[in-house]
Design a protein around this motif. Structure first.
Motif, PDB file in Angstrom:
ATOM      1  N   PRO A  46       0.803  -1.230   0.000  1.00 45.56           N
ATOM      2  CA  PRO A  46       0.000   0.000   0.000  1.00 45.56           C
ATOM      3  C   PRO A  46       0.833   1.275   0.000  1.00 45.56           C
ATOM      4  CG  PRO A  46      -0.856  -1.593   1.562  1.00 45.56           C
ATOM      5  CD  PRO A  46       0.447  -2.134   1.085  1.00 45.56           C
ATOM      6  N   THR A  47       2.045   1.236   0.554  1.00 45.20           N
ATOM      7  CA  THR A  47       2.842   2.458   0.615  1.00 45.20           C
ATOM      8  C   THR A  47       3.505   2.773  -0.722  1.00 45.20           C
ATOM      9  OG1 THR A  47       4.733   1.163   1.393  1.00 45.20           O
ATOM     10  CG2 THR A  47       3.318   2.183   3.070  1.00 45.20           C
ATOM     11  N   ALA A  48       3.483   1.831  -1.671  1.00 45.76           N
ATOM     12  CA  ALA A  48       4.061   2.074  -2.989  1.00 45.76           C
ATOM     13  C   ALA A  48       2.927   2.359  -3.972  1.00 45.76           C
ATOM     14  CB  ALA A  48       4.864   0.859  -3.443  1.00 45.76           C
ATOM     15  N   TYR A  49       3.042   3.481  -4.683  1.00 46.66           N
ATOM     16  CA  TYR A  49       1.946   3.853  -5.579  1.00 46.66           C
ATOM     17  C   TYR A  49       2.459   4.598  -6.794  1.00 46.66           C
ATOM     18  CZ  TYR A  49      -2.251   6.140  -7.340  1.00 46.66           C
ATOM     19  OH  TYR A  49      -3.274   6.587  -8.147  1.00 46.66           O
ATOM     20  N   ILE A  50       2.046   4.129  -7.960  1.00 47.46           N
ATOM     21  CA  ILE A  50       2.274   4.831  -9.226  1.00 47.46           C
ATOM     22  C   ILE A  50       0.900   5.138  -9.809  1.00 47.46           C
ATOM     23  CG2 ILE A  50       3.215   4.684 -11.559  1.00 47.46           C
ATOM     24  CD1 ILE A  50       5.396   4.718  -9.534  1.00 47.46           C
ATOM     25  N   PRO A  51       0.573   6.406 -10.036  1.00 52.93           N
ATOM     26  CA  PRO A  51      -0.748   6.746 -10.592  1.00 52.93           C
ATOM     27  C   PRO A  51      -0.991   6.056 -11.934  1.00 52.93           C
ATOM     28  CG  PRO A  51       0.403   8.706  -9.822  1.00 52.93           C
ATOM     29  CD  PRO A  51       1.403   7.595  -9.795  1.00 52.93           C
ATOM     30  N   PRO A  90       7.055   5.381  -2.907  1.00 58.40           N
ATOM     31  CA  PRO A  90       7.616   6.231  -1.856  1.00 58.40           C
ATOM     32  C   PRO A  90       8.444   7.390  -2.431  1.00 58.40           C
ATOM     33  CG  PRO A  90       8.949   4.274  -2.121  1.00 58.40           C
ATOM     34  CD  PRO A  90       7.788   4.115  -3.055  1.00 58.40           C
ATOM     35  N   ASP A  91       9.092   8.136  -1.541  1.00 55.96           N
ATOM     36  CA  ASP A  91       9.875   9.295  -1.958  1.00 55.96           C
ATOM     37  C   ASP A  91      10.960   8.911  -2.960  1.00 55.96           C
ATOM     38  OD1 ASP A  91       8.350  10.818  -0.297  1.00 55.96           O
ATOM     39  OD2 ASP A  91       9.841  10.959   1.307  1.00 55.96           O
ATOM     40  N   LYS A  92      11.605   7.764  -2.721  1.00 55.76           N
ATOM     41  CA  LYS A  92      12.680   7.332  -3.607  1.00 55.76           C
ATOM     42  C   LYS A  92      12.156   7.126  -5.025  1.00 55.76           C
ATOM     43  CE  LYS A  92      16.312   3.854  -4.077  1.00 55.76           C
ATOM     44  NZ  LYS A  92      16.927   2.629  -3.494  1.00 55.76           N
ATOM     45  N   ALA A 151      11.453   9.097 -10.617  1.00 55.43           N
ATOM     46  CA  ALA A 151      10.555   9.512 -11.702  1.00 55.43           C
ATOM     47  C   ALA A 151      10.905  10.921 -12.177  1.00 55.43           C
ATOM     48  CB  ALA A 151       9.103   9.449 -11.235  1.00 55.43           C
ATOM     49  N   THR A 152      11.219  11.798 -11.239  1.00 59.16           N
ATOM     50  CA  THR A 152      11.602  13.167 -11.578  1.00 59.16           C
ATOM     51  C   THR A 152      12.879  13.179 -12.414  1.00 59.16           C
ATOM     52  OG1 THR A 152      10.586  13.998  -9.548  1.00 59.16           O
ATOM     53  CG2 THR A 152      12.173  15.442 -10.642  1.00 59.16           C
ATOM     54  N   GLU A 153      13.866  12.367 -11.980  1.00 60.41           N
ATOM     55  CA  GLU A 153      15.122  12.279 -12.725  1.00 60.41           C
ATOM     56  C   GLU A 153      14.894  11.741 -14.133  1.00 60.41           C
ATOM     57  OE1 GLU A 153      18.524  12.985 -11.760  1.00 60.41           O
ATOM     58  OE2 GLU A 153      17.323  14.224 -10.427  1.00 60.41           O
ATOM     59  N   GLN A 210      14.681   2.298 -13.869  1.00 59.74           N
ATOM     60  CA  GLN A 210      15.003   1.075 -13.138  1.00 59.74           C
ATOM     61  C   GLN A 210      14.966   1.330 -11.630  1.00 59.74           C
ATOM     62  OE1 GLN A 210      18.764  -0.357 -14.622  1.00 59.74           O
ATOM     63  NE2 GLN A 210      17.897  -0.998 -16.582  1.00 59.74           N
ATOM     64  N   GLU A 211      15.483   2.484 -11.224  1.00 61.51           N
ATOM     65  CA  GLU A 211      15.429   2.856  -9.796  1.00 61.51           C
ATOM     66  C   GLU A 211      13.974   3.034  -9.358  1.00 61.51           C
ATOM     67  OE1 GLU A 211      17.826   6.241  -8.939  1.00 61.51           O
ATOM     68  OE2 GLU A 211      19.605   5.408  -9.907  1.00 61.51           O
ATOM     69  N   LEU A 212      13.172   3.634 -10.202  1.00 60.70           N
ATOM     70  CA  LEU A 212      11.752   3.826  -9.898  1.00 60.70           C
ATOM     71  C   LEU A 212      11.069   2.479  -9.686  1.00 60.70           C
ATOM     72  CD1 LEU A 212       9.014   5.392  -9.840  1.00 60.70           C
ATOM     73  CD2 LEU A 212       9.046   5.254 -12.347  1.00 60.70           C
ATOM     74  N   ASP A 213      11.257   1.560 -10.618  1.00 61.76           N
ATOM     75  CA  ASP A 213      10.625   0.252 -10.508  1.00 61.76           C
ATOM     76  C   ASP A 213      11.112  -0.492  -9.271  1.00 61.76           C
ATOM     77  OD1 ASP A 213       9.262   0.757 -12.822  1.00 61.76           O
ATOM     78  OD2 ASP A 213      10.642  -0.338 -14.124  1.00 61.76           O
ATOM     79  N   SER A 214      12.404  -0.393  -8.990  1.00 62.54           N
ATOM     80  CA  SER A 214      12.949  -1.070  -7.804  1.00 62.54           C
ATOM     81  C   SER A 214      12.355  -0.493  -6.530  1.00 62.54           C
ATOM     82  CB  SER A 214      14.478  -0.912  -7.768  1.00 62.54           C
ATOM     83  OG  SER A 214      15.058  -1.560  -8.865  1.00 62.54           O
ATOM     84  N   ALA A 215      12.209   0.828  -6.498  1.00 64.91           N
ATOM     85  CA  ALA A 215      11.654   1.470  -5.288  1.00 64.91           C
ATOM     86  C   ALA A 215      10.214   1.072  -5.062  1.00 64.91           C
ATOM     87  CB  ALA A 215      11.783   2.988  -5.416  1.00 64.91           C
TER      88      ALA A 215
END
Length: 199
Positions: free
Chosen positions: A31-36, A116-118, A123-125, A191-196
């Protein structure tokens, strides 16, 4: 085809990837991980536009080689016909790049919702790199169009020079290098986004 050309033509081949189902699963299990959903949908749509761009660029580079061959053979009429086709196709590439930009804009609007924030930072990067990449892609297509214009002048024995051709090719190669570098940054960030999200 040179190694650089192959890299250039792969600028967006793995560009956005598929991930909608993965994100949906992650949201249910963690639940704490969310991608719109909008982000995931735009990511997939962007992959389609990217695929079209790659296909069009591959054909343009192939035709550029054919034009050079026809020029050496002294077959100016056929070479000029190919150049006219490529000028039109170049506009198609630019339109696809604009559509890709629209999908990136959709992704950017929902970045604040990513958890999460990571993952949000990744995603921003990723978006920063890809927006810059699209800018270089537009520069690339502009330089390619100018190259075709110069080749047309050369074939019709007007004002074009070999120096103009070399200068344009150098500019195209610089844009290609920038595109490849930004694309690598983009893929690494995704890749970092998916891992996070999946942690």
């Amino acid at each position: 085809m040179s190694k650089r050309q192959k890299l250039t033509l792969a600028i967006l081949a793995g560009f956005i990837g598929i991930g909608g189902g993965v994100y949906l699963t992650a949201k249910i299990l963690i639940p704490t991980a969310y991608i719109p959903p909008i982000f995931s949908e735009a990511r997939i749509n962007g992959a389609g536009f990217a695929k079209n761009i790659v296909s069009l660029l591959e054909e343009s580079v192939r035709h550029l080689q054919e034009i050079a061959t026809l020029d050496k053979q002294g077959n100016a009429p056929e070479a000029l016909t190919l150049i006219s086709q490529e000028v039109i196709k170049n506009r198609d590439i630019q339109q696809e790049a604009i559509k890709l930009s629209s999908e990136l804009e959709k992704m950017a609007r929902v970045i604040p919702e990513i958890q999460p924030d990571k993952a949000r930072f990744a995603a921003t990067e990723a978006l920063s790199s890809e927006i810059a990449l699209v800018s270089h892609l537009l520069n690339y297509t502009t330089a390619l169009r100018e190259l075709f214009d110069v080749l047309r002048s050369k074939l019709t024995r007007t004002t074009a020079t070999e120096e103009q051709v070399r200068s344009l090719i150098a500019g195209i190669n610089r844009e290609a290098e920038a595109i490849n570098e930004l694309n690598q940054k983009f893929n690494n960030a995704l890749q970092e986004l998916d891992s996070a999200v999946l942690k």
